[in-house]
Design a protein around this motif. Structure first.
Motif, PDB file in Angstrom:
ATOM      1  N   ARG A 224       0.833  -1.211   0.000  1.00 35.72           N
ATOM      2  CA  ARG A 224       0.000   0.000   0.000  1.00 35.72           C
ATOM      3  C   ARG A 224       0.870   1.264   0.000  1.00 35.72           C
ATOM      4  NH1 ARG A 224      -2.890  -2.954   3.867  1.00 35.72           N
ATOM      5  NH2 ARG A 224      -1.977  -1.682   5.508  1.00 35.72           N
ATOM      6  N   ASP A 225       1.923   1.265   0.828  1.00 38.78           N
ATOM      7  CA  ASP A 225       2.807   2.438   0.911  1.00 38.78           C
ATOM      8  C   ASP A 225       3.408   2.808  -0.441  1.00 38.78           C
ATOM      9  OD1 ASP A 225       2.418   2.548   3.600  1.00 38.78           O
ATOM     10  OD2 ASP A 225       4.358   1.677   4.153  1.00 38.78           O
ATOM     11  N   ASN A 226       3.608   1.785  -1.284  1.00 38.39           N
ATOM     12  CA  ASN A 226       4.278   2.011  -2.557  1.00 38.39           C
ATOM     13  C   ASN A 226       3.315   1.985  -3.743  1.00 38.39           C
ATOM     14  OD1 ASN A 226       7.305   2.103  -1.914  1.00 38.39           O
ATOM     15  ND2 ASN A 226       6.652   0.287  -0.783  1.00 38.39           N
ATOM     16  N   GLY A 227       2.021   1.906  -3.473  1.00 38.63           N
ATOM     17  CA  GLY A 227       1.039   1.886  -4.556  1.00 38.63           C
ATOM     18  C   GLY A 227       1.172   0.690  -5.467  1.00 38.63           C
ATOM     19  N   CYS A 228       1.499  -0.444  -4.873  1.00 44.88           N
ATOM     20  CA  CYS A 228       1.888  -1.654  -5.585  1.00 44.88           C
ATOM     21  C   CYS A 228       0.891  -2.752  -5.192  1.00 44.88           C
ATOM     22  CB  CYS A 228       3.307  -1.954  -5.093  1.00 44.88           C
ATOM     23  SG  CYS A 228       4.021  -3.481  -5.568  1.00 44.88           S
ATOM     24  N   ALA A 229       0.299  -3.430  -6.159  1.00 48.37           N
ATOM     25  CA  ALA A 229      -0.683  -4.469  -5.830  1.00 48.37           C
ATOM     26  C   ALA A 229       0.004  -5.744  -5.357  1.00 48.37           C
ATOM     27  CB  ALA A 229      -1.536  -4.774  -7.052  1.00 48.37           C
ATOM     28  N   LEU A 230      -0.537  -6.356  -4.320  1.00 46.27           N
ATOM     29  CA  LEU A 230      -0.086  -7.697  -3.920  1.00 46.27           C
ATOM     30  C   LEU A 230      -0.880  -8.676  -4.782  1.00 46.27           C
ATOM     31  CD1 LEU A 230       1.467  -9.662  -2.208  1.00 46.27           C
ATOM     32  CD2 LEU A 230      -0.074  -9.220  -0.313  1.00 46.27           C
ATOM     33  N   LEU A 231      -0.278  -9.099  -5.889  1.00 42.09           N
ATOM     34  CA  LEU A 231      -1.024  -9.797  -6.946  1.00 42.09           C
ATOM     35  C   LEU A 231      -1.151 -11.294  -6.695  1.00 42.09           C
ATOM     36  CD1 LEU A 231      -2.377  -9.125  -9.670  1.00 42.09           C
ATOM     37  CD2 LEU A 231      -0.238  -9.738 -10.796  1.00 42.09           C
ATOM     38  N   GLY A 232      -0.339 -11.818  -5.807  1.00 38.35           N
ATOM     39  CA  GLY A 232      -0.417 -13.254  -5.554  1.00 38.35           C
ATOM     40  C   GLY A 232       0.666 -13.658  -4.597  1.00 38.35           C
ATOM     41  N   GLY A 233       0.770 -14.953  -4.398  1.00 41.72           N
ATOM     42  CA  GLY A 233       1.799 -15.439  -3.497  1.00 41.72           C
ATOM     43  C   GLY A 233       1.563 -16.898  -3.190  1.00 41.72           C
ATOM     44  N   GLU A 234       2.456 -17.436  -2.409  1.00 41.24           N
ATOM     45  CA  GLU A 234       2.374 -18.855  -2.065  1.00 41.24           C
ATOM     46  C   GLU A 234       2.748 -18.986  -0.597  1.00 41.24           C
ATOM     47  OE1 GLU A 234       1.463 -21.545  -3.507  1.00 41.24           O
ATOM     48  OE2 GLU A 234       2.560 -23.209  -2.590  1.00 41.24           O
ATOM     49  N   THR A 235       1.930 -19.710   0.151  1.00 45.65           N
ATOM     50  CA  THR A 235       2.319 -20.072   1.506  1.00 45.65           C
ATOM     51  C   THR A 235       2.472 -21.587   1.528  1.00 45.65           C
ATOM     52  OG1 THR A 235      -0.018 -20.109   2.109  1.00 45.65           O
ATOM     53  CG2 THR A 235       1.223 -18.150   2.713  1.00 45.65           C
TER      54      THR A 235
END
Lengths: 345, 345
Positions: free
Chosen positions: B128-139
């Motif tokens: 959010r701070d960088n205007g960047c979407a968290l588009l996905g990931g893996e846990t």
């Protein structure tokens, strides 16, 4: 100076540099037209292919789970890198995307340069197989963080698809046909259960022959089979209007992955007699005392990719797949007014 | 059935699902206009901003090193996610790129849902701070692979820059001026050495007060300071013709990172009296008996980013930075006919 105190704390910058030198050669072998950056830049630079009207980037992150442990036990780090790339390629392929570039992350306590190089050699091979540039990566030496010999391997992929060619649930309707493509073994899912059954319940070791009639492989070789890529087989179909969706059968099996590409009002009927899973799955089920329902949620059961195809396009799709050397199965169909997967037979 | 045998092997799919539910809410908080995909799709979909003439994608992968261990010791997982995102943002910023999207990878033996959520909360805050979407990931839950409590966190970023606005060595010439921006502590580098000095040599614990005059922080708080982002400060300068290059001062310090953005025929002269590193660096140097030269290769020494600026643009660049609330230092200059970094004073 040359890192004296830092080495005392466990980080060997020179050994890292040496491994990085070899790694750079492997990276170079994967470069494609889009790559603009020099090796050693902070970020990798990639120019989109020209001629795209409405390019949509498709990205995915993944690991290969505890298949890493099998590689460690078998002291064979040559295949997991390919598994990782192919897994990621398949994950974006299901939305119609072809891969552009890949980045890897290797973590370890002390980086054993020969193992890192073998890991990256696999990653580079996977990238070349899929026409995907290895655009960058990180090898992190974290002394005291990993146990000796332990390591982690994660990967990230970016591909592109024309917006109008996006595959997915929006295209799928009741009556569509499910066409399965064979997996190459367990791929990268279910390894915790597989290791438990083979190594603990059955007491096998990686060098032992797999107790499956007609299967000459060792346990290690069977478990380390490369998670295959479906890109070459499916690329000719990505612009086929009859191809509605693709499901990559990973963790969650057919049971959880098929519904991800169906509209909310539809379910899938799968005829389990339409294909025969390889003997390894039967061994795991029997020796592990695993319910058939759970088998279909933990393992791919021999089906690594499912194409959801308009019924009148099935013949053409199957013959295109056969031309690519595939042996597709018609597994079942999409049904209205229900959810989830219903298994027949 | 519900994962009985799989749970016996150490993987709790329901606990994963519960954590994933919370994680999805955090992901939603980061979404930007470019994001097209529904949560739960195989790959994340992102539409490039319109109006770009020659868009170049810039990608980077990274981790936060053994700062993860400090988070574990302090039982505070709230900052390392932000560190990871900011590190990646800075790594592509140095080529002139603004971030589009980010993906994360969390590996652990057994996923403790509250820790995973805290990690991802930090990642989401950084996005959010960088205007960047968290588009996905893996846990990834990998029982038996990590020791209890151990974990791994890696990140992957993609940004975009107009080809004509790429920063880097090609723009730099002898006589350019080096402008430093303050770091917020160690950022994410040198933690193996810092932990060795603070915990082993000095025998401190994370809750102890840092033995630095005038510094009220605990050892844990000082070590867990968020690796700051330089995007807000530098964004107004990305189209400034006088800004030639940026160097993110990470592993390798000023000594190894400055030369990465200089032409092969140039070196850098850095006046060490032009800024005063915070007391933590002096403590590490003295208590660890570390050579000054090594300090400048292992730590950022208080300088987290260096801008390489045309000499007649320095005044304007400095005043723009000051308007953004920065306290920039003129560190030195680019010199012809030599390589590497020469330290003065």
């Amino acid at each position: 100076m040359s890192g004296g105190a830092y080495r005392a704390a466990g980080v060997d910058i020179d050994a890292q540099d040496e491994a990085l030198g070899e790694v750079k050669g492997l990276v170079r072998s994967t470069l494609t037209d889009g790559v603009l950056s020099e090796l050693g830049a902070f970020g990798g630079l990639f120019r989109l292919p020209s001629g795209l009207r409405q390019p949509i980037l498709v990205a995915s992150a993944d690991g290969v789970g505890t298949k890493l442990r099998v590689a460690q036990l078998a002291d064979d780090y040559s295949t997991v890198g390919q598994c990782l790339v192919n897994h990621c390629v398949n994950d974006i392929l299901v939305q119609g995307a072809e891969p552009l570039f890949f980045l890897d992350y290797v973590g370890a306590g002390i980086l054993a340069p020969d193992k890192v190089i073998e890991l990256v050699r696999g990653v580079a091979a996977g990238c070349r197989d899929n026409g995907c540039a290895l655009l960058g990566g990180e090898t992190a030496e974290m002394p005291g963080f990993y146990q000796p010999g332990d390591y982690e391997l994660a990967g990230f992929i970016v591909g592109v698809v024309e917006q109008e060619r996006l595959l997915g649930p929006d295209r799928v309707t009741a009556g569509d046909v499910l066409i399965g493509l064979p997996s190459s073994g367990l791929h990268t899912n279910g390894y915790s259960l597989a290791r438990h059954v083979l190594f603990e319940v059955l007491g096998l070791e990686v060098g032992d022959r797999l107790p499956v009639s007609g299967d000459e492989r060792t346990v290690g070789a069977a478990l380390l089979e490369v998670h295959r890529t479906y890109l070459p087989a499916l690329r000719p179909l990505l612009s086929h209007p009859g191809l509605h969706a693709l499901a990559h059968i990973t963790g969650g099996g057919l049971t959880d992955n098929l519904p991800r590409v169906l509209p909310a009002t539809c379910g899938a009927a799968v005829d389990r007699s339409s294909w025969v899973p390889e003997g390894l799955f039967g061994l795991l089920q029997e020796a592990g005392g695993v319910d058939p329902e759970e088998m279909f949620r933990v393992f791919n059961m021999g089906v690594g990719m499912v194409a959801v195809v308009e019924s009148n396009a099935v013949e053409g799709v199957v013959s295109t797949l056969e031309e690519q050397g595939e042996s597709p199965w018609v597994l079942g169909r999409v049904e209205a007014d229900r959810r989830g997967v219903r298994y027949e037979a």
